[in-house]
Write a protein that holds these residues in place. Sequence first.
Motif, mmCIF file in Angstrom:
data_model
loop_
_atom_site.group_PDB
_atom_site.id
_atom_site.type_symbol
_atom_site.label_atom_id
_atom_site.label_comp_id
_atom_site.label_asym_id
_atom_site.label_seq_id
_atom_site.Cartn_x
_atom_site.Cartn_y
_atom_site.Cartn_z
ATOM 1 N N ALA A 100 0.819 -1.225 0.000
ATOM 2 C CA ALA A 100 0.000 0.000 0.000
ATOM 3 C C ALA A 100 0.848 1.268 0.000
ATOM 4 O O ALA A 100 0.316 2.368 0.123
ATOM 5 N N ASP A 101 2.181 1.110 -0.145
ATOM 6 C CA ASP A 101 3.112 2.243 -0.169
ATOM 7 C C ASP A 101 3.029 3.050 1.130
ATOM 8 O O ASP A 101 2.790 4.258 1.132
ATOM 9 N N ILE A 102 3.244 2.330 2.231
ATOM 10 C CA ILE A 102 3.104 2.917 3.561
ATOM 11 C C ILE A 102 4.018 4.126 3.776
ATOM 12 O O ILE A 102 3.676 5.061 4.490
ATOM 13 N N TYR A 103 5.166 4.151 3.108
ATOM 14 C CA TYR A 103 6.127 5.238 3.333
ATOM 15 C C TYR A 103 5.647 6.570 2.739
ATOM 16 O O TYR A 103 6.191 7.623 3.063
ATOM 17 N N SER A 104 4.625 6.518 1.878
ATOM 18 C CA SER A 104 4.053 7.750 1.322
ATOM 19 C C SER A 104 2.687 8.065 1.923
ATOM 20 O O SER A 104 2.012 9.006 1.481
ATOM 21 N N ALA A 105 2.271 7.281 2.910
ATOM 22 C CA ALA A 105 0.932 7.432 3.486
ATOM 23 C C ALA A 105 0.877 8.602 4.473
ATOM 24 O O ALA A 105 1.900 9.096 4.942
ATOM 25 N N ILE A 106 -0.347 9.023 4.780
ATOM 26 C CA ILE A 106 -0.575 10.116 5.737
ATOM 27 C C ILE A 106 -0.865 9.516 7.117
ATOM 28 O O ILE A 106 -1.867 8.822 7.294
ATOM 29 N N PRO A 107 -0.005 9.757 8.116
ATOM 30 C CA PRO A 107 -0.256 9.223 9.460
ATOM 31 C C PRO A 107 -1.237 10.096 10.232
ATOM 32 O O PRO A 107 -1.146 11.325 10.221
ATOM 33 N N THR A 108 -2.187 9.453 10.902
ATOM 34 C CA THR A 108 -3.194 10.181 11.679
ATOM 35 C C THR A 108 -3.386 9.503 13.033
ATOM 36 O O THR A 108 -3.030 8.335 13.205
ATOM 37 N N GLU A 109 -3.968 10.237 13.967
ATOM 38 C CA GLU A 109 -4.230 9.675 15.295
ATOM 39 C C GLU A 109 -5.365 8.657 15.240
ATOM 40 O O GLU A 109 -6.414 8.907 14.654
ATOM 41 N N LYS A 110 -5.127 7.495 15.841
ATOM 42 C CA LYS A 110 -6.193 6.512 16.028
ATOM 43 C C LYS A 110 -6.968 6.916 17.273
ATOM 44 O O LYS A 110 -6.413 6.952 18.373
ATOM 45 N N VAL A 111 -8.241 7.225 17.105
ATOM 46 C CA VAL A 111 -9.089 7.717 18.199
ATOM 47 C C VAL A 111 -9.865 6.547 18.792
ATOM 48 O O VAL A 111 -10.368 5.680 18.073
ATOM 49 N N ASP A 112 -9.980 6.514 20.116
ATOM 50 C CA ASP A 112 -10.600 5.402 20.830
ATOM 51 C C ASP A 112 -12.083 5.679 21.081
ATOM 52 O O ASP A 112 -12.446 6.417 21.993
ATOM 53 N N GLY A 113 -12.924 5.083 20.242
ATOM 54 C CA GLY A 113 -14.367 5.226 20.406
ATOM 55 C C GLY A 113 -15.072 4.066 19.737
ATOM 56 O O GLY A 113 -14.598 2.944 19.772
ATOM 57 N N THR A 134 -18.564 9.992 27.212
ATOM 58 C CA THR A 134 -18.755 9.501 28.577
ATOM 59 C C THR A 134 -19.068 8.012 28.641
ATOM 60 O O THR A 134 -18.532 7.298 29.502
ATOM 61 N N ASN A 135 -19.922 7.550 27.755
ATOM 62 C CA ASN A 135 -20.396 6.167 27.846
ATOM 63 C C ASN A 135 -19.873 5.275 26.719
ATOM 64 O O ASN A 135 -20.488 4.271 26.385
ATOM 65 N N ILE A 136 -18.723 5.619 26.167
ATOM 66 C CA ILE A 136 -18.124 4.858 25.077
ATOM 67 C C ILE A 136 -16.752 4.331 25.478
ATOM 68 O O ILE A 136 -15.862 5.115 25.846
ATOM 69 N N ASN A 137 -16.567 3.018 25.417
ATOM 70 C CA ASN A 137 -15.251 2.391 25.630
ATOM 71 C C ASN A 137 -14.538 2.825 26.912
ATOM 72 O O ASN A 137 -13.316 3.004 26.927
ATOM 73 N N GLY A 138 -15.286 3.020 27.968
ATOM 74 C CA GLY A 138 -14.655 3.388 29.237
ATOM 75 C C GLY A 138 -14.210 4.833 29.309
ATOM 76 O O GLY A 138 -13.525 5.228 30.260
ATOM 77 N N ASN A 139 -14.582 5.654 28.301
ATOM 78 C CA ASN A 139 -14.316 7.092 28.315
ATOM 79 C C ASN A 139 -12.837 7.424 28.563
ATOM 80 O O ASN A 139 -12.488 8.089 29.543
ATOM 81 N N PRO A 140 -11.928 6.986 27.678
ATOM 82 C CA PRO A 140 -10.500 7.218 27.897
ATOM 83 C C PRO A 140 -10.097 8.692 27.882
ATOM 84 O O PRO A 140 -9.011 9.034 28.367
ATOM 85 N N TYR A 141 -10.948 9.575 27.345
ATOM 86 C CA TYR A 141 -10.607 10.997 27.285
ATOM 87 C C TYR A 141 -11.241 11.795 28.426
ATOM 88 O O TYR A 141 -11.089 13.016 28.493
ATOM 89 N N GLY A 142 -11.976 11.108 29.300
ATOM 90 C CA GLY A 142 -12.527 11.749 30.493
ATOM 91 C C GLY A 142 -13.555 12.826 30.204
ATOM 92 O O GLY A 142 -13.596 13.856 30.886
ATOM 93 N N LEU A 143 -14.426 12.597 29.234
ATOM 94 C CA LEU A 143 -15.398 13.621 28.841
ATOM 95 C C LEU A 143 -16.690 13.518 29.643
ATOM 96 O O LEU A 143 -17.193 12.421 29.893
ATOM 97 N N GLY A 144 -17.244 14.673 30.015
ATOM 98 C CA GLY A 144 -18.553 14.725 30.661
ATOM 99 C C GLY A 144 -18.586 14.034 32.006
ATOM 100 O O GLY A 144 -17.564 13.812 32.664
ATOM 101 N N SER A 145 -19.799 13.659 32.415
ATOM 102 C CA SER A 145 -20.006 12.983 33.694
ATOM 103 C C SER A 145 -21.230 12.090 33.581
ATOM 104 O O SER A 145 -21.993 12.181 32.615
ATOM 105 N N LYS A 146 -21.443 11.261 34.576
ATOM 106 C CA LYS A 146 -22.605 10.377 34.567
ATOM 107 C C LYS A 146 -23.892 11.194 34.557
ATOM 108 O O LYS A 146 -24.861 10.857 33.854
#
Length: 325
Positions: free
Chosen positions: A47-60, A199-211
Amino acid sequence: MRRLGSVQRKVPCVFVTEVKEEPSAKREHQPFKVLATEAVSHKALDADIYSAIPTEKVDGTCCYVTTYKDQPYLWARLDRKPNKQADKRFKNFLHSKDNSKEFFWNVEEDFKPAPECWIPAKEIEQLDGNPVPDENGHIPGWVPVEKNNKQYCWHSSVVNYEFEIALVLRHHPDDPGLLEISAVPLSDLLEQTLELIGTNINGNPYGLGSKKHPLHLLIPHGAFQITNLPTLKHNDLLSWFEGCREGQIEGIVWHCSDGCLIKVHRHHLGLCWPIPDTYMNSKPVIVNMNLNKYDYAFDNKCLFHHFLKLDNQKFSKLKDIIFDT
């Protein structure tokens, strides 16, 4: 920025992986780990990884925007899974000493029924008009997020179908160091995949909102490009994840020019996730709703109402966004 690839199937690791018989830190009750070797995979090289665009994998959780009922709609990920008998047969095949032959699926009989509105994910293989299960024995797909469906209540909290808008988090168009929460027309997101976080997705790794006041947002896949990634070597990436502020993320997804996606997760490198201080929470964020044209009083319990009250306000980090009681 050009539109990057969408997540319609399982994304392979950039490195060749190996299985170690140790308890997984990623999945509870999984008695093994999948770790990266130092060899770059053939899929990544092809897939020509060396020319690819790297992006953040977001946890949701993965979502998709496409048409339903003649309008743009948010869809939730729902993979069709085999019934008990077929699953047992598949697992016996995987653990057998002689698995050189290909496993045969009867899609019409081996899989649990899907909702009538279910659609298979794009790009998956088809055989005789039926989708082909992936290597895990699942058929990736989507179901539309209806307004009053309790199963997808957190998905529906980020969309308003009357005005066809969605709550989106991405970089501010004029300042890459600033994040922006805005109401985006669903038509602008058509045929894109996004990550629902909160808040209610995948254990909320980004600490958003509240119950009491949950907070959820959509992030388009590929929205957060990585600018200072080191060379594509196991040890260099390990050092980057451990010692670089920008490396305080769940993983990396490379968007290749042919549309292929390649990833690496912190767990592939033996690193922990979630972590206390994520890179996403190191950036200031501004709320920019632009909803005056709708002349509409949103329900005072919905997210759009709460964000309207915070319109044009700036916060030092996402965690600081707290709704009034």
